[in-house]
Design an enzyme around this catalytic site. Structure first.
Site, PDB file in Angstrom:
ATOM      1  N   TRP A 142       0.761   2.189   7.980  1.00 27.91           N
ATOM      2  CA  TRP A 142       0.506   1.099   7.031  1.00 27.91           C
ATOM      3  C   TRP A 142       1.826   0.343   6.872  1.00 27.91           C
ATOM      4  CZ3 TRP A 142       1.248   1.283   1.219  1.00 27.91           C
ATOM      5  CH2 TRP A 142       0.630   0.189   0.591  1.00 27.91           C
ATOM      6  N   ASP A 224       0.271  10.678   1.857  1.00 24.17           N
ATOM      7  CA  ASP A 224      -0.290   9.443   1.324  1.00 24.17           C
ATOM      8  C   ASP A 224      -1.810   9.583   1.411  1.00 24.17           C
ATOM      9  OD1 ASP A 224      -1.078   6.933   0.612  1.00 24.17           O
ATOM     10  OD2 ASP A 224       0.069   5.863   2.142  1.00 24.17           O
ATOM     11  N   LYS A 260      -9.693   2.495  -3.323  1.00 23.48           N
ATOM     12  CA  LYS A 260     -10.814   2.452  -2.372  1.00 23.48           C
ATOM     13  C   LYS A 260     -11.977   3.309  -2.842  1.00 23.48           C
ATOM     14  CE  LYS A 260      -7.352   0.802  -0.103  1.00 23.48           C
ATOM     15  NZ  LYS A 260      -6.999  -0.334   0.696  1.00 23.48           N
TER      16      LYS A 260
END
Ligand code: PLP
Ligand code: NAG
Ligand code: NAG
Ligand code: NAG
Length: 416
Positions: A142, A224, A260
């Site tokens: 990311w 993460d 999300k």
């Protein structure tokens, strides 16, 4: 005293953030068949954002609750929220919880959790304020990982091999070699599940090998977890790697995001879950975290954290939420299967098994930069230059158009 020229005349114009630029280009495009496969958020089969029904219900409940107010919440966040968040990733039966050596810090999204965790590690990791500690991120990763960790001062950010483009899968051997070669005490950022952008995760056996090397080489895992539930549709299965590392005795950090899996993107609901060796060390870590948060945003916002805490602490609401998560995960799986089927039916050159092997919201299609360019310019289908697409950008209505366009792009521009 007035100055004729601006004090900011020397400020260089920074490049726009790629994913937001893509959305702006998409919005400005008048083409009737345009499709946005770039955005990092869930979309329904009508191409719309989705407020989870359970979130709507809990928000209603919050709005009617006259006992709530807008007082500051504690610096480290709502205790019920951080407790529930840590339990979600570690498991209610985690030894770290039983031994009181875990703790959460409510943060502004997963990004805030990475930032506060990084800030702490820069100041306190391995006993010294050492900006030179090597910090490794996956290649690719990311894009914001680099930005966040350099912003807190890390000056030696390196990458470890992760993606093998030839095999369109995990480069386990390269990854393990890079861990073997890394200086002891280096920090490794690991995607807990649904790796962004490749959609490729290590298997359980592969995670076991990774943990073995990291333990032996004294490497620190900073997980993460931005997509728990999105990978498999099952929250526990997606937490397997983190729980395995805890079972192996690691001290670790895990940045959690509820953007999300709760669809709470703009409420900025994150948590930094910390696992320490014992309660005494945890207490001292928390005291320093308080100082860092106090100087950063002072106290976190309440609304999103209340929604998550109320949902997770009520068995019935929690069951509704898990069903909502499954709805999202299943739609992604369906789009993966249908895109693959359609591309194969068209006789698109290459193999497309990776579309269904990859998991989570994203897929690394394997389209090269020229093919991506063709998709955007000729077809008005917007995707990241890396070939990453958000599977939720696909709908029953645009699937044929996207598949036919991919067929054209791949047929007319062969890979180098
Ligand atoms: C891998 C990864 N980490 C962290 C985040 C940050 O999530 P948030 O929006 O909660 O800050 C994202 C969001 O796209 C992500 O993909
Ligand atoms: C960690 O601490 C040890 C002991 O003080 C030191 O030898 C080592 O260089 C440190 N490593 C890093 C990466 O800071
Ligand atoms: C800081 O980190 C570097 C790189 O690992 C290491 O060489 C050095 O010894 C560390 N300094 C201290 C004071 O631990
Ligand atoms: C935790 O911190 C204390 C210092 O207060 C130290 O003595 C102890 O050994 C630490 N625990 C572990 C497991 O290292």
């Amino acid at each position: 005293m007035a100055c004729a020229s601006s004090l900011f005349a020397a400020v260089p114009l920074a490049a726009p953030v790629a994913v937001f630029k893509l959305t702006a280009d998409f919005k400005a495009d008048p083409h009737p068949k345009k499709v946005n496969l770039g955005v990092g958020a869930y979309r329904t089969d009508d191409g719309q954002p989705w407020v989870l029904p359970v979130v709507k219900k809990v928000e209603q409940q919050i709005a009617e609750d006259t006992s709530l107010n807008h007082e500051y919440v504690p610096i480290l966040g709502l205790p019920e929220y951080t407790k529930q968040a840590c339990e979600l990733i570690l498991g209610k039966d985690s030894p770290a919880i039983a031994e009181n050596r875990e703790g959460g810090v409510q943060c502004l999204g997963g990004t805030g959790a990475l930032r506060i965790g990084g800030d702490f590690l820069r100041r306190w990791y391995n006993g010294t304020n050492n900006a030179s500690t090597p910090l490794y991120v996956s290649a690719p990763t990311w894009a914001n990982h680099n930005g966040v960790f350099s912003a807190v001062g890390f000056v030696d950010i390196r990458s470890y091999r992760y993606w093998d483009p030839a095999k369109r899968g995990l480069d386990l051997q390269g990854l393990l070699e890079d861990m073997e070669k890394a200086p002891e005490f280096s920090i490794f950022v690991l995607h807990a599940c649904a790796h962004n952008p490749t959609g490729t995760d290590p298997s359980k056996e592969e995670w076991q090998k990774i943990a073995e090397v990291m333990k032996r080489r004294l490497l620190f895992p900073f997980f993460d977890a931005a997509y728990q539930g999105f990978a498999s549709g099952d929250l526990d299965r997606d937490a397997w790697a983190v729980r395995y590392f805890v079972s192996q005795g690691f001290e670790l950090f895990c940045a959690q995001s509820f953007s999300k899996n709760f669809g709470l993107y703009n409420e900025r609901v994150g948590n930094l879950c910390i696992v320490a060796k014992d309660e005494d060390n945890m207490t001292r870590i928390r005291s320093q975290m308080e100082k860092i948060v106090r100087a950063t945003w002072s106290n976190p916002p309440a609304h999103g954290a209340r929604v998550v805490a109320i949902t997770l602490s009520n068995p019935q609401l929690c069951a509704e939420w898990k069903a909502n998560v499954k709805t999202m995960a299943d739609r992604v799986l369906l789009m993966r299967a249908q895109l693959k089927e359609k591309l194969e039916k068209l006789g698109t050159p290459g193999t497309w098994d990776h579309l269904t092997q990859q998991i989570g919201m994203f897929s690394f299609t394997g389209l090269n930069a020229d093919q991506v360019d063709y998709m955007i310019r000729k077809k008005h289908i917007y995707l990241m230059a890396s070939g990453r697409i958000n599977m939720c950008g696909l709908t029953t209505g645009n699937l044929d158009y996207v598949a036919e366009s991919m067929y054209e792009a791949v047929s007319s521009i062969q890979c180098q």
